[in-house]
Design an enzyme around this catalytic site. Structure first.
Site, PDB file in Angstrom:
ATOM      1  N   LYS A 112       0.819  -1.210   0.000  1.00 39.16           N
ATOM      2  CA  LYS A 112       0.000   0.000   0.000  1.00 39.16           C
ATOM      3  C   LYS A 112       0.856   1.264   0.000  1.00 39.16           C
ATOM      4  O   LYS A 112       0.394   2.336  -0.376  1.00 39.16           O
ATOM      5  CB  LYS A 112      -0.979  -0.018   1.162  1.00 39.16           C
TER       6      LYS A 112
HETATM    7  C1  LIG Z   1      -4.569  -4.469   1.058  1.00 42.80           C
HETATM    8  C2  LIG Z   1      -3.778  -5.722   0.953  1.00 42.80           C
HETATM    9  C3  LIG Z   1      -4.109  -6.758   0.041  1.00 42.80           C
HETATM   10  C4  LIG Z   1      -5.337  -6.685  -0.844  1.00 42.80           C
HETATM   11  O1  LIG Z   1      -5.257  -5.683  -1.817  1.00 42.80           O
HETATM   12  P1  LIG Z   1      -6.568  -5.136  -2.539  1.00 42.80           P
HETATM   13  O2  LIG Z   1      -6.117  -4.017  -3.387  1.00 42.80           O
HETATM   14  O3  LIG Z   1      -7.502  -4.701  -1.445  1.00 42.80           O
HETATM   15  O4  LIG Z   1      -7.151  -6.270  -3.330  1.00 42.80           O
HETATM   16  C5  LIG Z   1      -3.282  -7.865  -0.025  1.00 42.80           C
HETATM   17  N1  LIG Z   1      -2.196  -7.983   0.765  1.00 42.80           N
HETATM   18  C6  LIG Z   1      -1.851  -7.037   1.661  1.00 42.80           C
HETATM   19  C7  LIG Z   1      -0.661  -7.250   2.524  1.00 42.80           C
HETATM   20  C8  LIG Z   1      -2.613  -5.867   1.789  1.00 42.80           C
HETATM   21  O5  LIG Z   1      -2.262  -4.935   2.687  1.00 42.80           O
END
Ligand SMILES: *Cc1c(COP(=O)(O)O)cnc(C)c1O
Length: 460
Positions: A112
């Site tokens: 993120k």
């Molecule tokens: C947010 C997240 C996901 C999922 O991603 P999306 O964009 O919501 O599908 C997968 N792995 C981790 C570690 C995350 O923080």
């Protein structure tokens, strides 16, 4: 470049407005009116360039005239300067035709950061030009909060308040939110659970007087700028493996569908992608949808990959919009049906989805077994989210290289990882002193009025 809502009934905006607005006024999500494409020659010309330059070339057409070229280059440079790896998103090989794309070298050790760090710089640039200040308020069960704090700390035109459930986030997660010393960061430990935090946030946005007074803003996963930032590493990784001359596939550990939707955008832009594989944990609404054509809400069962524990997948609406020929009214109707728990996707739309996406699911036992097996076979220590994807990817290996997205560093989930493979994953060196840093946070009762007055006091 103009942005339209997936539900067809909200103002058309430019990039800057869509980014600052987030959710469209008709409840829909903003998408570009048309997806710009790159020729094979333009894609080939990016081979070997630094990540930041690929980011500039891939994102530039989406930004329109919101930023000039040099300004946008500066934004990108600042966004990724704090990453702990020169390649930003390096690839490692797992098997003969299987690669891991490491997206956890950012400041909070999860993918993120790619989107949040960029959006922090984009907000700052747009707001300082407008002479405006906004207050970002977010609720977190652990991970998104620290990514937002790292992205906005120290920026002049933003204050960031993060509500987290007191005593219910891990020590690493809490310390990541409470140790940044910047005075525009406010970590609030609410005496309640995550649902209380989210409910408080929702009510703050519903209180128009408060919202306008503090200039409330959100940067949740439906923000178009977040999706856009994630398109870049699909290009950079595919280029490393021979694109555009060689096709690749991707497997993505999926929750809200933001990350894999970025892969879809890359494909629509012209990147030769064979298949995009949706990997879900036991909260498998998307896998069930791909199998049956029915999108059906069920309860959430907490798992060891908590960032994929979702009941509905908000960004999936963007994919539906395309496979329904961009008919906003049709999407508005499906979302209305969802209020009663489910909708059925038309046969034509399902065929188009299955042309592009495949899917699979990993149970808790399979996730643990995959962490153990990969450690034994390759020495790689996977976080649980990544393990879900590796398990599903192995069921979809084909003749083209498979790139599995590794979305978090294993040290963010030490208990699950150690239980699976006996290794206690250490924090990277640049974070090794996390437990020695001073913490700063405020414990607040689960009381909306107290929360609102605290936020107003801090801003005064
Ligand atoms: C947010 C997240 C996901 C999922 O991603 P999306 O964009 O919501 O599908 C997968 N792995 C981790 C570690 C995350 O923080």
């Amino acid at each position: 470049m103009r942005y339209i809502s997936t539900r067809g009934d909200a103002p058309v905006l430019n990039f800057e407005e869509a980014m600052l607005t987030g959710l469209a006024s008709d409840g829909g999500l903003y998408v570009p009116e048309t997806i710009p494409t790159m020729s094979a020659a333009e894609i080939a010309a990016m081979a070997g360039l630094p990540y930041e330059e690929i980011a500039f070339r891939v994102m530039r057409p989406f930004v329109g005239d919101t930023f000039g070229d040099e300004e946008f280059r500066g934004i990108i440079a600042r966004a990724y300067a704090g990453f702990g790896h020169d390649a930003r998103a390096p690839l490692v090989q797992l098997g003969p035709n299987h690669f891991l794309l490491e997206l956890f070298h950012g400041p909070t050790l999860a993918f993120k950061d790619f989107a949040m760090q960029l959006i922090g710089q984009l907000f700052q640039a747009a707001l300082s030009r407008r002479g405006e200040h906004v207050t970002i308020v977010g609720a977190t069960s652990g991970d998104t909060g620290s990514a937002a704090i790292e992205a906005f700390k120290g920026l002049d035109n933003v204050d960031v308040f993060i509500l987290f459930p007191n005593g219910r986030v891990s020590d690493v997660q809490r310390r990541q939110m409470t140790t940044p010393p910047e005075t525009n960061v406010h970590a609030l430990a609410v005496e309640g659970d995550f649902d209380d935090c989210q409910a408080a946030l929702k009510e703050m946005f519903a209180d128009i007087g408060f919202r306008d007074h503090v200039k409330l803003a959100a940067v949740n996963s439906i923000n178009w700028a977040r999706v856009l930032a994630q398109v870049v590493y699909y290009f950079s990784s595919a280029l490393s493996l021979g694109a555009p001359h060689r096709k690749v596939s991707f497997t993505v550990p999926t929750g809200n569908f933001g990350d894999i939707f970025a892969g879809y955008v890359a494909k629509r832009m012209g990147l030769p992608v064979e298949t995009l594989v949706i990997a879900t944990n036991q909260n498998d609404i998307l896998h069930r949808t791909m199998e049956t054509g029915a999108y059906t809400k069920e309860g959430v069962a907490p798992s060891m990959s908590p960032s994929m524990d979702i009941q509905v997948s908000s960004n999936f609406e963007r994919a539906l919009f395309d496979v329904y020929d961009r008919e906003g009214a049709a999407i508005a109707q499906l979302m209305d049906e969802l209020k009663s728990g489910q909708f059925a996707i038309s046969q034509g739309a399902m065929e188009r989805l299955r042309d592009i996406f495949a899917s699979g699911r990993a149970s808790e036992e399979e996730t643990t077994a995959t962490i153990a097996a990969m450690h034994a076979r390759t020495g790689e220590v996977l976080c649980p989210h990544t393990a879900v994807a590796v398990k599903v990817a192995e069921e979809h290996l084909g003749s083209e290289p498979m790139i599995t997205l590794s979305t978090a560093h294993p040290a963010k989930f030490p208990a699950a990882v150690e239980a699976a493979c006996g290794i206690h994953p250490a924090l990277p060196e640049r974070m090794a002193d996390l437990f020695a840093r001073e913490e700063r946070f405020t414990v607040v009762p689960n009381d909306l009025d107290r929360l609102k007055s605290l936020i107003k006091e801090r801003l005064a």
